[in-house]
Design a protein around this motif. Structure first.
Motif, PDB file in Angstrom:
ATOM      1  N   GLY A 196      14.534  -6.298 -36.525  1.00  0.00           N
ATOM      2  CA  GLY A 196      14.234  -5.027 -37.005  1.00  0.00           C
ATOM      3  C   GLY A 196      15.006  -3.833 -36.171  1.00  0.00           C
ATOM      4  O   GLY A 196      14.488  -2.952 -35.656  1.00  0.00           O
ATOM      5  N   GLY A 197      16.198  -4.157 -35.944  1.00  0.00           N
ATOM      6  CA  GLY A 197      17.252  -3.189 -35.202  1.00  0.00           C
ATOM      7  C   GLY A 197      17.434  -1.924 -35.968  1.00  0.00           C
ATOM      8  O   GLY A 197      17.597  -1.881 -37.226  1.00  0.00           O
ATOM      9  N   VAL A 198      17.736  -1.082 -35.250  1.00  0.00           N
ATOM     10  CA  VAL A 198      18.208   0.409 -35.538  1.00  0.00           C
ATOM     11  C   VAL A 198      19.226   0.831 -34.762  1.00  0.00           C
ATOM     12  O   VAL A 198      19.553   0.536 -33.610  1.00  0.00           O
ATOM     13  CB  VAL A 198      17.204   1.536 -35.749  1.00  0.00           C
ATOM     14  N   GLY A 199      20.077   1.721 -35.124  1.00  0.00           N
ATOM     15  CA  GLY A 199      21.207   2.592 -34.133  1.00  0.00           C
ATOM     16  C   GLY A 199      21.687   3.576 -34.730  1.00  0.00           C
ATOM     17  O   GLY A 199      21.154   4.305 -36.207  1.00  0.00           O
ATOM     18  N   MET A 200      22.326   4.354 -34.102  1.00  0.00           N
ATOM     19  CA  MET A 200      23.064   5.426 -34.143  1.00  0.00           C
ATOM     20  C   MET A 200      24.529   5.474 -33.809  1.00  0.00           C
ATOM     21  O   MET A 200      25.053   5.105 -32.861  1.00  0.00           O
ATOM     22  CB  MET A 200      22.373   6.823 -33.406  1.00  0.00           C
ATOM     23  N   VAL A 201      25.324   5.992 -34.629  1.00  0.00           N
ATOM     24  CA  VAL A 201      26.918   6.039 -34.376  1.00  0.00           C
ATOM     25  C   VAL A 201      27.138   7.405 -34.725  1.00  0.00           C
ATOM     26  O   VAL A 201      26.879   8.354 -35.226  1.00  0.00           O
ATOM     27  CB  VAL A 201      27.310   5.374 -36.011  1.00  0.00           C
ATOM     28  N   VAL A 202      28.269   7.674 -33.733  1.00  0.00           N
ATOM     29  CA  VAL A 202      29.056   8.968 -33.566  1.00  0.00           C
ATOM     30  C   VAL A 202      30.618   8.495 -33.864  1.00  0.00           C
ATOM     31  O   VAL A 202      30.987   7.611 -33.189  1.00  0.00           O
ATOM     32  CB  VAL A 202      28.967   9.619 -32.036  1.00  0.00           C
ATOM     33  N   ALA A 209      30.946   6.322 -30.194  1.00  0.00           N
ATOM     34  CA  ALA A 209      29.907   5.972 -29.483  1.00  0.00           C
ATOM     35  C   ALA A 209      28.765   5.246 -30.358  1.00  0.00           C
ATOM     36  O   ALA A 209      28.747   5.556 -31.684  1.00  0.00           O
ATOM     37  CB  ALA A 209      29.319   6.850 -28.447  1.00  0.00           C
ATOM     38  N   TYR A 210      27.972   4.614 -29.783  1.00  0.00           N
ATOM     39  CA  TYR A 210      26.824   3.701 -30.483  1.00  0.00           C
ATOM     40  C   TYR A 210      25.749   3.604 -29.517  1.00  0.00           C
ATOM     41  O   TYR A 210      25.839   3.270 -28.435  1.00  0.00           O
ATOM     42  CB  TYR A 210      27.416   2.334 -31.096  1.00  0.00           C
ATOM     43  N   TYR A 211      24.764   3.792 -30.010  1.00  0.00           N
ATOM     44  CA  TYR A 211      23.355   3.540 -29.337  1.00  0.00           C
ATOM     45  C   TYR A 211      22.429   2.690 -30.159  1.00  0.00           C
ATOM     46  O   TYR A 211      21.863   3.110 -31.235  1.00  0.00           O
ATOM     47  CB  TYR A 211      22.527   4.909 -28.927  1.00  0.00           C
ATOM     48  N   GLY A 212      21.881   1.507 -29.858  1.00  0.00           N
ATOM     49  CA  GLY A 212      21.213   0.765 -30.789  1.00  0.00           C
ATOM     50  C   GLY A 212      19.911   0.363 -30.118  1.00  0.00           C
ATOM     51  O   GLY A 212      19.470   0.576 -28.769  1.00  0.00           O
ATOM     52  N   GLY A 213      19.172  -0.058 -30.963  1.00  0.00           N
ATOM     53  CA  GLY A 213      17.688  -0.672 -30.311  1.00  0.00           C
ATOM     54  C   GLY A 213      17.010  -1.546 -31.361  1.00  0.00           C
ATOM     55  O   GLY A 213      17.356  -1.805 -32.553  1.00  0.00           O
ATOM     56  N   VAL A 214      16.150  -2.566 -30.901  1.00  0.00           N
ATOM     57  CA  VAL A 214      15.526  -3.779 -31.580  1.00  0.00           C
ATOM     58  C   VAL A 214      14.074  -3.672 -31.246  1.00  0.00           C
ATOM     59  O   VAL A 214      13.718  -3.422 -30.100  1.00  0.00           O
ATOM     60  CB  VAL A 214      16.149  -4.990 -31.011  1.00  0.00           C
ATOM     61  N   GLU A 215      13.361  -3.818 -32.308  1.00  0.00           N
ATOM     62  CA  GLU A 215      11.827  -3.552 -32.372  1.00  0.00           C
ATOM     63  C   GLU A 215      11.157  -4.872 -31.691  1.00  0.00           C
ATOM     64  O   GLU A 215      11.613  -5.886 -31.716  1.00  0.00           O
ATOM     65  CB  GLU A 215      11.313  -3.575 -33.677  1.00  0.00           C
ATOM     66  N   ARG A 216      10.240  -4.515 -30.564  1.00  0.00           N
ATOM     67  CA  ARG A 216       9.650  -5.430 -29.885  1.00  0.00           C
ATOM     68  C   ARG A 216       7.820  -5.177 -29.966  1.00  0.00           C
ATOM     69  O   ARG A 216       7.658  -4.112 -30.151  1.00  0.00           O
ATOM     70  CB  ARG A 216       9.828  -5.566 -28.751  1.00  0.00           C
TER      71      ARG A 216
END
Length: 317
Positions: free
Chosen positions: A37-43, A52-59
């Motif tokens: 269930g990952g999400v991310g932001m792309v610049v 740049a990239y900043y990601g996250g995974v649901e826990r």
């Protein structure tokens, strides 16, 4: 700047290889972002390349006894050509603040997040006003040792009895750690994190007490390990915290039987007392635990030293 799209994945994986000098396979990406269930932001830069990239995974977590969802922030990356712009006008700041403003804080999908940045990245986040330090992670190590009171049995996810045992061990652990924030360690998580991992192979072991004066072959916990550079890496212990020292001793004996030089693992500084003994060696690995401060959310003081994390909570070990 935009949310992560499927079409961005090849370029993000290429940026990962550039930044970390390790290839991120498509299988590992899917395991982490699709199934997790990952999400991310792309610049992107002026040439429409990812800067740049900043990601996250649901826990799934228990937040001091209450079920909740959180994001494990991961894969924070800035292209090497952009390293000179680590300021409030730079791509890292834009990626981080947009990601956190979109996903984390009051009236957002996730109340707070966590991660495993090193001290350099932590200081950058603090300098830019993006995040604050709420604790640290240290490495704990032991030499091999022998014991004859504990026996191990490979965990079988298809065995209903093993599933029942794991559920009981997790319930005991969560009940006794109700004052902490910890990821849910039920069978669904164990299956995803370890058994479905496409990159690593782990050894999952139910540990039983052979003491004849107690319940016959009483299960006291489950441990997750793998061999790494001639040592045994202890990623996970599931069971009553009162049994953690015994589970460590079992792993020390396992390392002895495998002719390994010792065992090591990670744990939050605030929870060292659950494992500490006179034979433990402690190493500062410069890993911190961040929380977002660029959006409205729980105060830093409320989260300080509340997380319980181990090596298994990472997405890379």
């Amino acid at each position: 700047m935009s949310k992560l799209q499927d079409s961005d994945v090849p370029a993000v994986r290429e940026l990962f290889k550039q930044v970390f000098a390790v290839e991120l396979s498509l299988q590992h990406w899917d395991w982490k972002y699709a199934n997790g269930g990952g999400v991310g932001m792309v610049v992107r830069d002026d040439q429409n390349q990812i800067a740049a990239y900043y990601g996250g995974v649901e826990r799934r977590i228990l937040d001091r006894g209450e079920p909740a969802l959180t994001l494990q922030c991961c894969d924070t990356m800035v292209a090497t050509t952009q390293r000179g712009t680590l300021s409030k006008k730079g791509p890292y700041f834009l990626a981080a603040t947009t990601f956190l403003d979109t996903y984390i804080g009051y009236n957002r999908p996730y109340l707070f997040g966590f991660g495993f940045p090193n001290k350099r990245v932590m200081r950058l986040g603090e300098h830019l006003g993006v995040q604050a330090d709420i604790g640290g992670v240290v490495q704990i190590e032991w030499e091999p040792a022998s014991q004859d009171k504990l026996a191990g049995e490979s965990f079988n996810a298809d065995d209903p009895e093993h599933s029942r045992l794991l559920e009981g061990l997790w319930q005991a652990m969560s009940a006794e750690m109700g004052h902490k924030i910890l990821t849910v360690r039920d069978q669904a998580y164990i299956q995803y994190r370890y058994l479905d991992n496409p990159t690593r192979e782990y050894e999952l072991t139910i540990v039983r007490d052979k003491d004849k004066d107690k319940d016959k072959d009483k299960p006291i916990g489950m441990v997750v390990t793998r061999q790494e550079n001639g040592r045994l890496l202890l990623l996970e212990v599931v069971g009553s915290p009162t049994q953690f020292p015994s589970l460590v001793l079992f792993c020390r004996d396992l390392a002895r039987r495998k002719n390994l030089s010792g065992i090591y693992g990670w744990v939050t500084e605030a929870d060292l007392d659950l494992f500490a003994d006179e034979e433990m060696t402690l190493t500062d690995i410069a890993v911190r635990i961040p929380t977002s401060v660029c959006t409205d959310g729980p105060p830093v003081e409320e989260l300080k030293d509340k997380w319980y994390l181990t090596a298994g909570d990472t997405d890379f070990l």
